[in-house]
Write an enzyme that holds these catalytic residues in place. Structure first.
Site, PDB file in Angstrom:
ATOM      1  N   GLU A  89     -35.142 -47.324  41.098  1.00  0.00           N
ATOM      2  CA  GLU A  89     -35.944 -47.243  39.858  1.00  0.00           C
ATOM      3  C   GLU A  89     -36.874 -48.459  39.760  1.00  0.00           C
ATOM      4  O   GLU A  89     -36.419 -49.609  39.775  1.00  0.00           O
ATOM      5  CB  GLU A  89     -35.009 -47.146  38.645  1.00  0.00           C
ATOM      6  N   LYS A 283     -26.475 -46.266  30.187  1.00  0.00           N
ATOM      7  CA  LYS A 283     -27.123 -45.967  31.478  1.00  0.00           C
ATOM      8  C   LYS A 283     -27.991 -47.154  31.886  1.00  0.00           C
ATOM      9  O   LYS A 283     -28.012 -47.549  33.061  1.00  0.00           O
ATOM     10  CB  LYS A 283     -27.958 -44.687  31.351  1.00  0.00           C
ATOM     11  N   ASP A 299     -17.717 -49.607  45.397  1.00  0.00           N
ATOM     12  CA  ASP A 299     -17.716 -48.178  45.075  1.00  0.00           C
ATOM     13  C   ASP A 299     -18.314 -47.974  43.679  1.00  0.00           C
ATOM     14  O   ASP A 299     -17.627 -48.130  42.674  1.00  0.00           O
ATOM     15  CB  ASP A 299     -16.261 -47.683  45.152  1.00  0.00           C
ATOM     16  N   HIS A 396     -42.453 -50.142  32.337  1.00  0.00           N
ATOM     17  CA  HIS A 396     -41.950 -49.177  33.306  1.00  0.00           C
ATOM     18  C   HIS A 396     -43.103 -48.598  34.118  1.00  0.00           C
ATOM     19  O   HIS A 396     -43.053 -48.548  35.349  1.00  0.00           O
ATOM     20  CB  HIS A 396     -41.206 -48.064  32.565  1.00  0.00           C
TER      21      HIS A 396
HETATM   22  C1  MEV Z   1     -33.930 -46.422  31.890  1.00  0.00           C
HETATM   23  O1  MEV Z   1     -33.481 -46.345  33.211  1.00  0.00           O
HETATM   24  C2  MEV Z   1     -32.953 -47.187  31.030  1.00  0.00           C
HETATM   25  C3  MEV Z   1     -33.274 -47.199  29.529  1.00  0.00           C
HETATM   26  O2  MEV Z   1     -33.443 -45.867  29.071  1.00  0.00           O
HETATM   27  C4  MEV Z   1     -32.111 -47.875  28.855  1.00  0.00           C
HETATM   28  C5  MEV Z   1     -32.151 -47.812  27.337  1.00  0.00           C
HETATM   29  O3  MEV Z   1     -32.740 -46.870  26.765  1.00  0.00           O
HETATM   30  O4  MEV Z   1     -31.536 -48.698  26.722  1.00  0.00           O
HETATM   31  C6  MEV Z   1     -34.562 -47.923  29.264  1.00  0.00           C
END
Ligand code: MEV
Length: 441
Positions: A89, A283, A299, A396
């Protein structure tokens, strides 16, 4: 629509690599040479190294690259670290580096290991009297422990091994269901193989002893082992990491510290109460955690499973991080279970993993837990910071720009021009496309 491209193949794993490729070429790629050439392009020219990779799994046909990046300037418990990160990413390493830099002159990150116990279960069926299995277990427990003496000799020498075995009655949850719940200390090893070997031996001894136990014979009810395996839920293998500073020290040229802290804490509070937000929030944390876990040959599926289970340990899926402002001090922390190893498994096999450990100054498992927890906290800090200020897309998409340009097969000159142009303009897929098309026209 899908169609059957081949009849079931037998003995596939016995074929040589060349034979496997030939089979794929004829069955799946219409003998297209470019498909096979692509697979071969990713073979390592160093045959010994390629063989090492071939042997990691069954039916290896090529290598699948992911970028290995580094995020410098992580001050953790007073020591400066450069974190190795394996991830596809675009913005993750940049975000980690930003967070590290942000906290560098504010005391950095602190981290401490709370506990290191791992666990596994022998899952048992028993439909007789509970008192019979309880008495049997008390009598047989020393034999169960004795049966793994040779297995745990080396681990014990180093100060680890089986900690305890208890019999759990889980018949309320499932008729006739008991567990031998075993706890272990595996020191610097992740311990999966050690734990599973011990559990299987304990299970064998348990069943053998049960087969000759008179009270079971008398009522024609003997316990039967269903399965034995470690648990990836490791709430007793916990690590905590945190950052803190005066609220006014959070002030940047873009935002006042108090306003930022209030928005930040609110964002965490939302993730605490709303599972839909919590999943994405966590995530983001795992972006940092998985990247370092992968780079160090651990792992990541085990870590993922255990961490998400921990996020719902109280019945609701919630945020893994916590933030507060008290007496003018902003504190942001994470507490997560991490079963990691710095010896065994891939850690000592994969040349890049060995390199990652050198980069991290050869940590032991506890130190690696601390580093990985910090990676998760830093990643979450960077994400929430963007989300409550500029929004996530700005940073991003800036990082994603190169991917779009590569998709368009942009030349080095086109890339250079695009990078300059998009420092001042919003990156979207279509804006990059029109920019490059204009250049080409
Ligand atoms: C993207 O990989 C991760 C985010 O969505 C985490 C979040 O929303 O806190 C930017």
């Amino acid at each position: 629509m899908f169609q059957n491209m081949y009849k079931p193949v037998s003995g596939f794993s016995k074929k040589t690599k060349a034979q496997k490729l030939e089979w794929l070429a004829t069955t799946h790629f219409s003998n297209d040479e470019t498909a096979i050439a692509t697979l071969k392009k990713y073979w390592n020219s160093d045959e010994k190294l390629q063989k090492l990779h071939d042997d990691f799994i069954e039916n290896t046909i090529s290598n699948y690259y992911l970028p290995l990046g580094v995020a410098p300037n992580f001050l953790i418990n007073g020591t400066l670290f450069t974190l190795p990160m394996v991830i596809e990413e675009s913005s993750v390493v940049a975000a980690a580096s930003n967070a590290a830099k942000f906290w560098l002159n504010k005391g950095g990150f602190t981290s401490n290991v709370i506990s290191t116990q791992k666990n596994g279960q022998v899952h048992v069926n028993f439909f007789g009297k509970q008192s019979d299995i309880s008495t049997f277990f008390s009598e047989v427990k020393p034999k169960l422990i004795e049966s793994i003496a040779s297995l745990q000799k080396n681990m014990q020498k180093r100060g680890g091994g089986l900690i305890d075995i208890v019999l759990l009655n889980s018949t309320k949850a499932l008729n006739g269901y008991y567990q031998l719940h075993c706890t272990f200390e595996t020191l610097d090893a992740m311990g999966a193989n050690f734990i599973n070997s011990c559990l299987e031996e304990i299970a064998r001894t348990f069943e053998t002893e049960a087969s000759t136990y008179t009270p079971f014979k008398n009522c024609n009810q003997s316990p039967e082992v269903v399965l034995s395996i470690l648990s990836n839920f490791v709430p007793e293998c916990l690590v905590r990491a945190q950052v803190s500073c005066k609220v006014e020290d959070l002030t940047t040229k873009h935002i006042d510290g108090a306003v930022f802290a209030q928005k930040f804490v609110r964002a965490i509070d939302i993730a605490k109460v709303e599972p839909r937000r919590a999943v994405t929030h966590n995530k983001g944390i795992m972006n940092g955690i998985d990247a370092v876990v992968l780079a160090t040959g651990n792992d990541f599926r085990a870590v993922e499973a255990g961490v998400h289970a921990y996020a719902s340990k109280d019945g609701n899926y919630t945020s893994l991080t916590d933030a507060k402002v008290e007496n003018g001090i902003f504190t942001f922390s994470i507490e997560i279970p991490l079963a990691l190893g710095t010896v065994g498994g891939l850690t000592s096999l994969h040349p890049l993993t060995k390199l990652a450990f050198t980069l991290l100054q050869k940590p032991n498992a506890k130190q690696l837990m601390q580093i990985v927890a910090v990676a998760g906290l830093a990643q979450n800090f960077a994400a929430i910071r963007s989300l409550v200020t500029t929004g996530i897309q700005k940073g991003h998409m800036k990082m994603h720009l190169m991917n779009i340009l590569n998709q368009m097969e942009a030349t080095e000159l086109e890339k250079e021009k695009a990078v300059t142009f998009f420092t001042e303009h919003q990156v979207t897929h279509s804006s990059v496309e029109s920019f490059v098309e204009n250049l080409r026209n």
